[in-house]
Scaffold this motif. Structure first.
Motif, PDB file in Angstrom:
ATOM      1  N   HIS A   1      49.428  73.177  71.093  1.00  0.00           N
ATOM      2  CA  HIS A   1      50.507  72.990  71.868  1.00  0.00           C
ATOM      3  C   HIS A   1      50.430  72.206  72.922  1.00  0.00           C
ATOM      4  O   HIS A   1      51.506  71.547  73.772  1.00  0.00           O
TER       5      HIS A   1
ATOM      6  N   ALA B   1      50.539  65.835  74.025  1.00  0.00           N
ATOM      7  CA  ALA B   1      51.926  65.367  73.192  1.00  0.00           C
ATOM      8  C   ALA B   1      51.706  65.170  71.760  1.00  0.00           C
ATOM      9  O   ALA B   1      50.635  64.992  71.363  1.00  0.00           O
TER      10      ALA B   1
ATOM     11  N   MET C   1      46.695  62.744  74.753  1.00  0.00           N
ATOM     12  CA  MET C   1      46.635  62.469  76.115  1.00  0.00           C
ATOM     13  C   MET C   1      47.466  61.084  76.427  1.00  0.00           C
ATOM     14  O   MET C   1      47.265  60.146  75.879  1.00  0.00           O
ATOM     15  N   LEU C   2      48.525  61.498  77.511  1.00  0.00           N
ATOM     16  CA  LEU C   2      49.296  60.229  77.734  1.00  0.00           C
ATOM     17  C   LEU C   2      48.762  59.804  79.160  1.00  0.00           C
ATOM     18  O   LEU C   2      48.247  60.590  79.743  1.00  0.00           O
TER      19      LEU C   2
ATOM     20  N   LEU D   1      59.211  67.313  89.708  1.00  0.00           N
ATOM     21  CA  LEU D   1      58.742  67.327  88.207  1.00  0.00           C
ATOM     22  C   LEU D   1      57.285  67.133  88.020  1.00  0.00           C
ATOM     23  O   LEU D   1      56.685  66.624  89.000  1.00  0.00           O
ATOM     24  N   GLY D   2      56.783  67.806  87.233  1.00  0.00           N
ATOM     25  CA  GLY D   2      55.225  68.196  86.949  1.00  0.00           C
ATOM     26  C   GLY D   2      54.549  67.113  86.279  1.00  0.00           C
ATOM     27  O   GLY D   2      55.191  66.024  85.803  1.00  0.00           O
ATOM     28  N   PHE D   3      53.426  67.473  85.750  1.00  0.00           N
ATOM     29  CA  PHE D   3      52.533  66.553  84.927  1.00  0.00           C
ATOM     30  C   PHE D   3      53.139  66.227  83.690  1.00  0.00           C
ATOM     31  O   PHE D   3      52.806  65.140  83.031  1.00  0.00           O
TER      32      PHE D   3
ATOM     33  N   HIS E   1      56.286  65.564  82.817  1.00  0.00           N
ATOM     34  CA  HIS E   1      57.227  64.555  83.161  1.00  0.00           C
ATOM     35  C   HIS E   1      56.447  63.666  83.432  1.00  0.00           C
ATOM     36  O   HIS E   1      56.664  62.223  82.931  1.00  0.00           O
TER      37      HIS E   1
ATOM     38  N   ALA F   1      53.508  62.328  82.704  1.00  0.00           N
ATOM     39  CA  ALA F   1      52.988  61.658  81.578  1.00  0.00           C
ATOM     40  C   ALA F   1      53.822  61.125  80.581  1.00  0.00           C
ATOM     41  O   ALA F   1      53.683  59.778  80.199  1.00  0.00           O
TER      42      ALA F   1
ATOM     43  N   VAL G   1      60.628  68.588  77.094  1.00  0.00           N
ATOM     44  CA  VAL G   1      61.586  69.864  76.826  1.00  0.00           C
ATOM     45  C   VAL G   1      60.757  70.679  78.238  1.00  0.00           C
ATOM     46  O   VAL G   1      59.455  70.905  78.123  1.00  0.00           O
TER      47      VAL G   1
ATOM     48  N   GLU H   1      59.729  75.464  82.187  1.00  0.00           N
ATOM     49  CA  GLU H   1      60.272  75.967  83.277  1.00  0.00           C
ATOM     50  C   GLU H   1      61.745  76.105  83.418  1.00  0.00           C
ATOM     51  O   GLU H   1      62.235  77.297  83.491  1.00  0.00           O
TER      52      GLU H   1
END
Ligand SMILES: Nc1ncnc2c1ncn2[C@@H]1O[C@H](COP(=O)(O)OP(=O)(O)OP(=O)(O)O)[C@@H](O)[C@H]1O
Length: 261
Positions: A175, A178, A192-193, A205-207, A209, A211, A226, A229
């Motif tokens: 999970h 990406a 990994m992006l 926005l966190g990691f 987003h 990425a 998606v 949170e």
């Protein structure tokens, strides 16, 4: 043409226009980043250097001249990311795909048969958004995503709603990271992006987003996020984001972007 003591010909005008265009493109690239301030600082010092040279201030211009020489190297290091982005943008817009004449002979990798793949993705996103399941789905358009696929677990599986829900289930070992869809197949999970360093991204926005932004700055892929949170659906491409989308809007946007040239 003469303006006061200056003689200007059309080459000088072209020169000024090209430099202005280049500076504008650089400004757009570094807008909002820390590099922004460094860039303007450098331009300011360069301006003082030019003025001191024109006025014949030997001492000051020689000190600033040395600084400018070293500064070029320093700038290459500081602006590594921006330079890479600029060259990639240049390469993309001048590539043969953008050429109208050659476009007629070019067959896009994503064909209409992939409509069912997009349908499965949209259906999975709908469920994930209602169950607060975080997800990051990258869909290859024309830029090759091989290097990002290789960063994860290669699957090469048929895309289905159930498979996507299984991968992004929070207890699944796949999970994190990406999922990348290539040519209608689920190429890999846990990919990994690159994380964007842009200062214009909302701090809310966190990691996940970031990425998605990073990936959209480096490639022409379509990215769906998606939020775990807020259960919010976002569509990211070319460094821009459409937040809080309905499933219907996502479907339209996705088909419009992926299936059209
Ligand atoms: N560079 C990256 N490449 C791929 N996936 C990433 C990357 N960075 C973070 N993620 C994914 O994002 C998850 C963490 O998301 P985080 O909570 O920081 O982001 P967020 O944007 O606030 O999203 P959410 O609203 O879902 O919490 C990680 O568990 C991981 O799955």
């Amino acid at each position: 043409m003469r303006i006061g003591f200056l003689t200007i010909d059309w080459i000088d005008i072209l020169d000024i226009l090209l430099v202005a265009y280049m500076l504008y493109q650089i400004y757009k690239l570094i807008q909002g980043s820390i590099a922004n301030k460094i860039f303007f600082g450098y331009i300011l010092i360069y301006g003082v250097f030019l003025v001191s040279k024109a006025l014949g201030m030997e001492f000051l211009s020689s000190i600033l001249g040395q600084f400018m020489n070293m500064g070029v190297l320093a700038l290459l290091i500081i602006f590594q990311q921006e330079i890479r982005r600029f060259l990639m943008m240049l390469g993309r817009s001048t590539s043969f795909r953008e050429n109208a004449l050659l476009k007629r002979f070019y067959t896009p990798k994503v064909s209409k048969e992939n409509l069912s793949t997009l349908q499965s993705i949209v259906e999975a996103v709908k469920v994930m958004a209602t169950t607060y399941t975080g997800a990051l789905i990258v869909i290859e358009k024309e830029d090759d995503l091989k290097k990002f696929i290789e960063s994860g677990d290669v699957l090469d599986a048929e895309v289905s709603k159930r498979l996507l829900l299984t991968i992004f289930h929070k207890n699944s070992p796949l999970h994190d990271g990406a999922v990348i869809i290539k040519g209608g197949r689920l190429a890999a999970a846990r990919c990994m992006l690159p994380v964007s360093e842009s200062g214009t991204i909302s701090p809310a926005l966190g990691f996940r987003h970031r990425a998605a932004f990073g990936m959209s700055e480096q490639t022409d892929a379509a990215i769906i996020v998606v939020s775990e949170e807020k259960a919010e659906i976002s569509f990211v491409n070319h460094g821009g984001i459409f937040r809080n989308m309905s499933v219907q809007d996502l479907e339209v946007k996705l088909k419009d972007y992926i299936l059209k040239d």
